[in-house]
Design a protein around this motif. Structure first.
Motif, PDB file in Angstrom:
ATOM      1  N   PHE A 342      23.798  20.141  21.471  1.00 58.21           N
ATOM      2  CA  PHE A 342      25.367  20.176  21.880  1.00 58.21           C
ATOM      3  C   PHE A 342      25.925  21.566  21.374  1.00 58.21           C
ATOM      4  O   PHE A 342      27.078  22.838  21.959  1.00 58.21           O
ATOM      5  N   ARG A 343      25.278  22.551  20.281  1.00 54.35           N
ATOM      6  CA  ARG A 343      25.836  23.237  19.703  1.00 54.35           C
ATOM      7  C   ARG A 343      24.791  24.637  20.236  1.00 54.35           C
ATOM      8  O   ARG A 343      25.398  25.636  20.397  1.00 54.35           O
ATOM      9  N   ASN A 344      24.369  24.690  21.479  1.00 53.12           N
ATOM     10  CA  ASN A 344      23.243  25.210  22.091  1.00 53.12           C
ATOM     11  C   ASN A 344      22.813  26.610  21.136  1.00 53.12           C
ATOM     12  O   ASN A 344      22.805  27.522  21.500  1.00 53.12           O
ATOM     13  N   GLU A 345      21.708  26.081  20.027  1.00 51.45           N
ATOM     14  CA  GLU A 345      21.099  26.987  19.734  1.00 51.45           C
ATOM     15  C   GLU A 345      19.861  27.406  19.991  1.00 51.45           C
ATOM     16  O   GLU A 345      19.229  26.359  20.877  1.00 51.45           O
ATOM     17  N   ASN A 346      19.209  27.575  19.480  1.00 50.11           N
ATOM     18  CA  ASN A 346      17.976  28.631  20.614  1.00 50.11           C
ATOM     19  C   ASN A 346      17.706  28.420  20.427  1.00 50.11           C
ATOM     20  O   ASN A 346      16.750  26.861  19.736  1.00 50.11           O
ATOM     21  N   GLN A 347      16.069  28.167  21.705  1.00 51.70           N
ATOM     22  CA  GLN A 347      14.607  27.038  22.178  1.00 51.70           C
ATOM     23  C   GLN A 347      13.707  27.031  20.134  1.00 51.70           C
ATOM     24  O   GLN A 347      13.324  26.163  20.326  1.00 51.70           O
ATOM     25  N   ASP A 348      13.327  28.062  19.326  1.00 52.38           N
ATOM     26  CA  ASP A 348      13.525  28.197  18.435  1.00 52.38           C
ATOM     27  C   ASP A 348      13.296  27.435  17.478  1.00 52.38           C
ATOM     28  O   ASP A 348      12.142  25.936  16.836  1.00 52.38           O
ATOM     29  N   THR A 349      14.307  27.001  17.526  1.00 55.96           N
ATOM     30  CA  THR A 349      15.773  25.595  16.367  1.00 55.96           C
ATOM     31  C   THR A 349      15.120  24.378  17.098  1.00 55.96           C
ATOM     32  O   THR A 349      14.506  23.177  16.565  1.00 55.96           O
ATOM     33  N   LEU A 350      14.829  24.327  18.234  1.00 58.08           N
ATOM     34  CA  LEU A 350      15.097  22.716  18.891  1.00 58.08           C
ATOM     35  C   LEU A 350      13.707  22.415  18.795  1.00 58.08           C
ATOM     36  O   LEU A 350      13.537  21.367  18.039  1.00 58.08           O
ATOM     37  N   PHE A 351      12.768  23.493  19.010  1.00 57.99           N
ATOM     38  CA  PHE A 351      11.470  22.888  19.093  1.00 57.99           C
ATOM     39  C   PHE A 351      11.125  22.863  17.693  1.00 57.99           C
ATOM     40  O   PHE A 351      10.767  21.725  17.309  1.00 57.99           O
ATOM     41  N   LEU A 352      11.457  23.377  16.945  1.00 51.23           N
ATOM     42  CA  LEU A 352      11.461  23.358  14.706  1.00 51.23           C
ATOM     43  C   LEU A 352      11.959  21.827  14.885  1.00 51.23           C
ATOM     44  O   LEU A 352      11.521  20.915  14.443  1.00 51.23           O
ATOM     45  N   LEU A 353      12.819  21.195  15.473  1.00 52.89           N
ATOM     46  CA  LEU A 353      13.874  20.605  14.805  1.00 52.89           C
ATOM     47  C   LEU A 353      13.016  18.938  15.638  1.00 52.89           C
ATOM     48  O   LEU A 353      12.942  18.613  15.284  1.00 52.89           O
ATOM     49  N   ARG A 354      12.354  19.141  17.210  1.00 55.71           N
ATOM     50  CA  ARG A 354      11.589  18.184  17.771  1.00 55.71           C
ATOM     51  C   ARG A 354      10.395  17.861  16.945  1.00 55.71           C
ATOM     52  O   ARG A 354      10.291  16.028  16.899  1.00 55.71           O
ATOM     53  N   THR A 355       9.841  19.132  16.672  1.00 52.99           N
ATOM     54  CA  THR A 355       8.777  18.575  16.024  1.00 52.99           C
ATOM     55  C   THR A 355       8.460  17.743  14.574  1.00 52.99           C
ATOM     56  O   THR A 355       7.562  17.224  14.342  1.00 52.99           O
ATOM     57  N   PHE A 356       9.461  18.394  14.044  1.00 54.87           N
ATOM     58  CA  PHE A 356      10.296  18.018  12.325  1.00 54.87           C
ATOM     59  C   PHE A 356      10.026  16.247  12.766  1.00 54.87           C
ATOM     60  O   PHE A 356       9.546  14.923  12.675  1.00 54.87           O
ATOM     61  N   LEU A 357      10.856  15.648  14.206  1.00 54.65           N
ATOM     62  CA  LEU A 357      11.257  14.416  14.706  1.00 54.65           C
ATOM     63  C   LEU A 357      10.066  13.726  14.890  1.00 54.65           C
ATOM     64  O   LEU A 357       9.459  12.742  14.062  1.00 54.65           O
ATOM     65  N   VAL A 358       8.882  14.287  15.523  1.00 57.68           N
ATOM     66  CA  VAL A 358       8.018  13.662  16.292  1.00 57.68           C
ATOM     67  C   VAL A 358       6.684  13.284  15.352  1.00 57.68           C
ATOM     68  O   VAL A 358       5.670  12.861  15.106  1.00 57.68           O
ATOM     69  N   ASN A 359       6.730  14.840  14.622  1.00 63.71           N
ATOM     70  CA  ASN A 359       5.163  15.032  13.801  1.00 63.71           C
ATOM     71  C   ASN A 359       5.397  14.969  12.181  1.00 63.71           C
ATOM     72  O   ASN A 359       4.672  14.511  11.449  1.00 63.71           O
ATOM     73  N   LYS A 360       6.613  15.401  11.763  1.00 57.89           N
ATOM     74  CA  LYS A 360       7.107  14.638  10.186  1.00 57.89           C
ATOM     75  C   LYS A 360       7.476  13.471   9.506  1.00 57.89           C
ATOM     76  O   LYS A 360       7.156  13.035   8.598  1.00 57.89           O
ATOM     77  N   VAL A 361       7.884  13.343   9.683  1.00 57.41           N
ATOM     78  CA  VAL A 361       9.455  12.170   9.748  1.00 57.41           C
ATOM     79  C   VAL A 361       8.517  10.684   9.901  1.00 57.41           C
ATOM     80  O   VAL A 361       8.247  10.051   9.267  1.00 57.41           O
ATOM     81  N   PRO A 362       7.415  10.807  11.313  1.00 53.17           N
ATOM     82  CA  PRO A 362       5.937   9.327  10.714  1.00 53.17           C
ATOM     83  C   PRO A 362       5.391   9.718   9.525  1.00 53.17           C
ATOM     84  O   PRO A 362       5.135   8.585   9.421  1.00 53.17           O
ATOM     85  N   LEU A 363       5.086  10.636   8.895  1.00 50.70           N
ATOM     86  CA  LEU A 363       4.355  10.550   7.934  1.00 50.70           C
ATOM     87  C   LEU A 363       5.391  10.359   6.759  1.00 50.70           C
ATOM     88  O   LEU A 363       4.618   9.587   5.858  1.00 50.70           O
ATOM     89  N   LEU A 364       6.260  10.601   6.560  1.00 54.44           N
ATOM     90  CA  LEU A 364       7.535  10.225   5.876  1.00 54.44           C
ATOM     91  C   LEU A 364       7.318   8.966   5.917  1.00 54.44           C
ATOM     92  O   LEU A 364       7.478   8.353   4.750  1.00 54.44           O
ATOM     93  N   LEU A 365       7.278   8.256   6.542  1.00 50.45           N
ATOM     94  CA  LEU A 365       7.894   6.767   6.925  1.00 50.45           C
ATOM     95  C   LEU A 365       6.267   6.457   6.285  1.00 50.45           C
ATOM     96  O   LEU A 365       6.413   4.872   6.023  1.00 50.45           O
ATOM     97  N   THR A 366       5.010   6.852   6.681  1.00 52.61           N
ATOM     98  CA  THR A 366       4.053   6.186   6.601  1.00 52.61           C
ATOM     99  C   THR A 366       4.175   5.496   5.019  1.00 52.61           C
ATOM    100  O   THR A 366       3.109   4.700   3.937  1.00 52.61           O
ATOM    101  N   THR A 367       4.142   6.685   4.444  1.00 55.37           N
ATOM    102  CA  THR A 367       4.673   7.097   2.748  1.00 55.37           C
ATOM    103  C   THR A 367       5.011   6.030   2.070  1.00 55.37           C
ATOM    104  O   THR A 367       5.545   5.880   1.513  1.00 55.37           O
ATOM    105  N   LEU A 368       6.895   5.755   3.124  1.00 55.56           N
ATOM    106  CA  LEU A 368       7.449   4.707   2.467  1.00 55.56           C
ATOM    107  C   LEU A 368       7.141   3.616   3.064  1.00 55.56           C
ATOM    108  O   LEU A 368       7.304   2.415   2.356  1.00 55.56           O
TER     109      LEU A 368
END
Length: 975
Positions: A342-368
């Motif tokens: 919604f803030r129209n951040e650049n594509q690099d930022t959108l990619f980082l946040l997306r890969t955090f959600l898809v690739n990093k968060v599930p690993l944190l959830l696995t630990t929890l």
């Protein structure tokens, strides 16, 4: 004395004519002062260096402020001398006859002033001397500087008032202030603030100073602050806060006021009920905005998602409420991504946040999930979380074609996340369709869940697997963590076995893919990635039976390019890379890699090597031979590259070297084996353009040759693009400065600028674009502090109704970081506590306290990842100082004192390091939490229709719990 003045005048003229470097100037100035029979006074020396040199001068010679700074280093002049002389020759000095006088064409006397740019730069350099602790040297310096800055403020006000009167006389209605006048006003205001924040100055102001100096300073501040607020409200507010804090008004001094307050402090505290021990705690409320702020801070610039720190913080924040923690983590991750969209951040930022959600968060959830027991399951938490995800930002695939359903940009993010969770065993595959509410269009990865060990084995058996692995880093399937882990193992193995050919291939590929570097930092740190590589670069040697040397340069350059890309993208220091020795080649490159070495400082070996490279580049008969490269290791060549450029440009300027021959020789640097050396060379060139504003006839053709080569190989083309992304921005800024200095060369410079503007900057740092910063500082009634409070208010409003308004409040953590950088931690903390006090009075104190706590606890690379010696005061430290001074705050503002006490308690609670706990205590606490949660969860699970028998932990026996308790004892799970 007259002879000394003439000697120094001739000395300055010759230094400027010869463009003598600063270090040489300092040495020569020390020698000249030593041989002068009658030492020259500082005021006279300043008059020589800061007098107006020409009526036609409209811009500043950049060497003059540098020379003045070196005179300060030598203590040949004082800051008082500099400020007085600068004002004497300024347009702002309204006294008649104060400035240098010449005659015009008609023989009439004409006043000559210094260019405004000179005044601004000198004022900023003087300010830097205070902020770095070089000055003041004694109390006389302090008193003299206070008097001088008071005169500056009074003169600016008088000159500005006179200008407004003249505009009124001439019939003007809209008073316009020249940009250069605004710049000088700001510079004087910042100089005053540097005094205000200097510990030595504060000790003098808090004591007894001459009454005339205090009255002069008080009078000047009283005039200057409202005058400055017309153009720079932010600086004016900070000066006003300083004036109030130290009571610099007509009347009693701070020391006298303290003696008056000491007798009433206890009574005031008792009257207002602000005994810190007795301030009632607000109920703990984990708002949706709190974790949203924390995740934004982790991902705003360089990713800082370190597992132990993140899980410890979450544990302290949620106090063992595992169900809420897990759901909130998922929801906040979606919120951060939708906010960026919604803030129209650049594509690099959108990619980082997306890969955090898809690739990093599930690993944190696995630990929890290792601490979860039925009926509490990861699937239940994921189900609860998806019910709170904004459907406008993340629509279903079936609704993406519906115009009224909003953007379909992230229509597949929910299923990417669910399939990643399924990959890690958090949910069953058959549960994906009910959770999505439609048939998924995706499948689990063909190879299933990858492990680091599995991938490392594949790479060892098949080297070509490494190349395919590089293409899988940016995948959105949940396997990125394993891919990064395996790639790091491969990199470390290649370094330990000295397989430089394979290492070069991997490093060059990564340097061309900055998004892959972002993903790597989600799962590792710069020191872990680059530490072994830097050690290899430091110790890189030729083999005893070395046959060809060009491959060695090519391998070294490819590895070095990855280090330079990391350093420039994330603004890394030797501390970040884990380099402890200053003798390290990489450390020297980061510190002085773009600096030219003076010919007199070159040793015999370096002189011979430099001459060989110059001949190799410009003499067609020899070229870059193996003999030349064998006599000069790659580390030595990279050290000499800026000097090589410096000497070649100097030779062209002196007509010793033909420009066309030089351009032809520099094309060698576009070959892959030398190409990475352009990073240091072009960075030096950008500094040279800014400092000298000369050699344009030579520099512009060189840039044309290097920026837009007619043809490059595919390998060289990718490396060239990566290098241009590093150097394009500083080069562009220097050329724009040159264009302002010499408008006659605008057409030549404009021909080069498009080549630079076509390369996006590689930088990923939490800095703001000037337009964004201007929008914040222009906020009505308070500038940047007001903008921070507005953001605070919007977060409170959103957090109070998150289920009604799922679209998160617009937020960028850059605003808070810039606020601390520009204003300092104390004014920002004051704004936060004032808003917390107001929200408490309005009935939203619980939400506001959680949001303020998240803002103070949010990590910052500038503080948390910086060397201890260079760390600035953080918000948490400023809060601790305010808490220590709570008695004085309470005497003035009791509600704010309460806010400070509550905020300090909550921050220290959330930031407390987890204590080692006995396993039996952990077990008891865990089972107690589970027992209390079961009654609520079991009903929700049944209503959600989740079958706990399909969960991987269903049917866990008592023996399995032992493993969990072992981890609990190590502090790895929620207690």
């Amino acid at each position: 004395m007259g002879s000394a003045i003439k000697d120094w005048g001739r000395f300055l003229d010759r230094c400027l004519l010869a463009r003598v470097p600063a270090d040489d100037f300092e040495t020569l100035a020390r020698e000249l002062q030593g041989v002068t029979s009658t030492p020259i006074r500082g005021s006279q020396l300043c008059e020589i260096f800061l007098r107006p040199r020409s009526r036609a001068a409209v811009s500043v010679d950049p060497l003059v402020p540098i020379y003045v700074d070196r005179l300060l280093n030598l203590s040949l002049v004082s800051i008082t001398d500099v400020l007085r002389t600068l004002l004497k020759n300024s347009r702002f000095h309204h006294s008649s006859g104060a400035s240098t006088t010449t005659e015009n064409e008609n023989g009439e006397p004409t006043k000559v002033y210094n260019p405004p740019d000179l005044e601004e730069i000198v004022l900023l350099r003087v300010r830097l001397a205070f902020t770095t602790g070089r000055w003041p040297q004694n109390s006389q310096d302090i008193l003299g500087t206070l008097k001088a800055i008071s005169r500056w403020m009074s003169s600016i006000v008088a000159a500005g008032t006179k200008d407004e009167m003249m505009q009124d006389i001439n019939g003007g209605t809209n008073h316009q202030v020249a940009p250069e006048s605004i710049a000088i006003r700001d510079a004087v205001g910042l100089m005053a603030l540097a005094l205000a924040e200097n510990a030595k100055v504060m000790s003098v102001l808090s004591g007894s100073i001459p009454k005339d100096i205090r009255q002069t300073l008080a009078h000047s501040l009283s005039l200057y602050i409202p005058f400055l607020s017309q153009t720079s409200l932010q600086i004016a507010n900070r000066l006003e806060a300083f004036q109030r804090q130290h009571h610099i008004f007509d009347g009693p001094s701070v020391k006298e006021m303290e003696s008056l307050l000491d007798g009433v402090e206890v009574d005031a505290l008792q009257m207002n009920g602000i005994d810190a021990i007795n301030v009632a705690d607000a109920p703990i409320l984990n708002s949706r905005a709190g974790l949203y702020i924390f995740l934004n801070s982790l991902l705003v610039g360089r990713p800082m998602v370190e597992d132990t720190f993140t899980l410890n913080y979450l544990s302290s924040r949620y106090k063992g409420d595992l169900s809420t923690l897990t759901s909130d983590l998922i929801v906040a991750s979606f919120d951060v991504l939708s906010n960026a969209m919604f803030r129209n951040e650049n594509q690099d930022t959108l990619f980082l946040l997306r890969t955090f959600l898809v690739n990093k968060v599930p690993l944190l959830l696995t630990t929890l999930s290792r601490s979860m027991y039925p009926p509490l399951t990861p699937e239940y938490c994921i189900t609860q979380a998806l019910n709170h995800v904004n459907p406008e930002a993340f629509p279903s695939l079936s609704s993406m074609f519906d115009v009224s359903a909003g953007s379909g940009l992230f229509s597949d993010v929910r299923q990417e996340f669910l399939f990643a969770c399924c990959l890690h065993g958090l949910i069953a595959e058959e549960s994906i369709e009910p959770l999505l509410g439609e048939i998924p269009m995706q499948e689990l990865p063909q190879g299933g869940k990858l492990t680091k060990e599995q991938l490392v084995g594949q790479c060892m058996n098949d080297p070509e697997r490494v190349e395919t692995l590089l293409g899988e880093i940016e995948g959105m399937d949940g396997n990125a963590g394993a891919v990064v882990g395996a790639l790091l193992e491969v990199l470390h193995h290649l370094c330990s076995t000295n397989d430089t050919m394979s290492l070069k291939t991997v490093c060059t590929s990564l340097a061309k893919k900055p998004l892959s570097l972002d993903v790597m930092l989600l799962f590792s740190s710069p020191s872990s990635i680059l530490g072994p590589i830097c050690q290899l670069l430091d110790t890189w040697q030729y083999e005893e039976d070395q046959g060809e040397y060009q491959p060695v340069y090519e391998e070294f350059g490819g590895v070095m390019l990855l280090v330079l890309t990391f350093v420039h993208r994330y603004d890394l220091s030797t501390f970040d890379l884990g380099i402890a020795s200053n003798d390290s080649f990489v450390a020297r490159q980061l510190d002085k890699g773009d600096a030219s070495i003076r010919i007199g400082d070159l040793n015999a070996t370096q002189s011979s090597q430099l001459g060989g490279w110059i001949r190799g580049l410009v003499e067609t008969d020899n070229g870059i031979s193996d003999e030349l490269m064998s006599s000069c290791r790659p580390q030595e060549f990279y050290t000499l590259t800026p000097t090589l450029f410096s000497q070649c440009i100097l030779a062209c300027h002196a007509k010793v070297l033909d420009l066309e021959a030089l351009k032809g020789g520099l094309e060698y640097l576009l070959e892959p084996f030398l190409l990475p050396s352009l990073v240091n060379a072009l960075t030096w060139l950008s500094h040279h353009v800014w400092e000298s504003h000369g050699d344009i006839e030579t520099i512009l053709p060189i840039l044309q040759t290097l920026l837009k080569p007619p043809s490059l190989s595919s390998e060289a083309s990718g490396m060239h693009t990566a290098i241009m992304s590093i150097v394009a921005k500083p080069l562009e800024q220097s050329l724009r400065s040159l264009r302002r200095h010499d408008p006659s060369r605008s057409s030549d410079i404009d021909a080069v600028l498009p080549s630079l503007q076509s390369h996006a900057s590689i930088r990923r740092a939490p800095t703001s674009h000037h337009s964004e910063l201007e929008s914040w500082t222009a906020t009505h009634s308070g500038g940047l502090c007001a903008a921070l409070r507005n953001t605070f208010q919007s977060l409170v409003l959103w957090a109070s109704t998150p289920d009604i308004n799922m679209t998160p409040a617009s937020y960028t953590h850059r605003q808070l970081l810039v606020g601390v950088q520009v204003l300092g931690a104390k004014p920002v903390l004051r704004a936060l506590t004032d808003e917390l006090k107001l929200q408490t009075q309005n009935g939203s104190g619980d939400l506001a306290l959680d949001i303020a706590t998240a803002l103070v606890c949010a990590p910052s690379a500038a503080h948390d990842l910086a060397p201890p010696a260079s760390r600035r005061l953080s918000l948490r430290q400023a809060l601790a100082l305010a808490h220590d001074d709570i008695a004085r705050i309470a005497a003035v503002d009791a509600p704010r004192a309460e806010a400070v006490v509550r905020l300090h308690r909550r921050v220290e609670s959330q930031m407390a390091a987890p204590q080692p706990t006995d396993a039996a205590v952990v077990s008891a606490n865990m089972m107690s939490n589970i027992h209390h949660a079961n009654a609520a969860v079991v009903n929700d699970v049944a209503m959600a229709g989740i079958d706990v028998n399909h969960h991987p932990l269903a049917g866990t026996t008592t023996g399995d719990i032992d493993d969990v308790l072992d981890e609990a004892a190590a502090g790895l799970i929620m207690a």
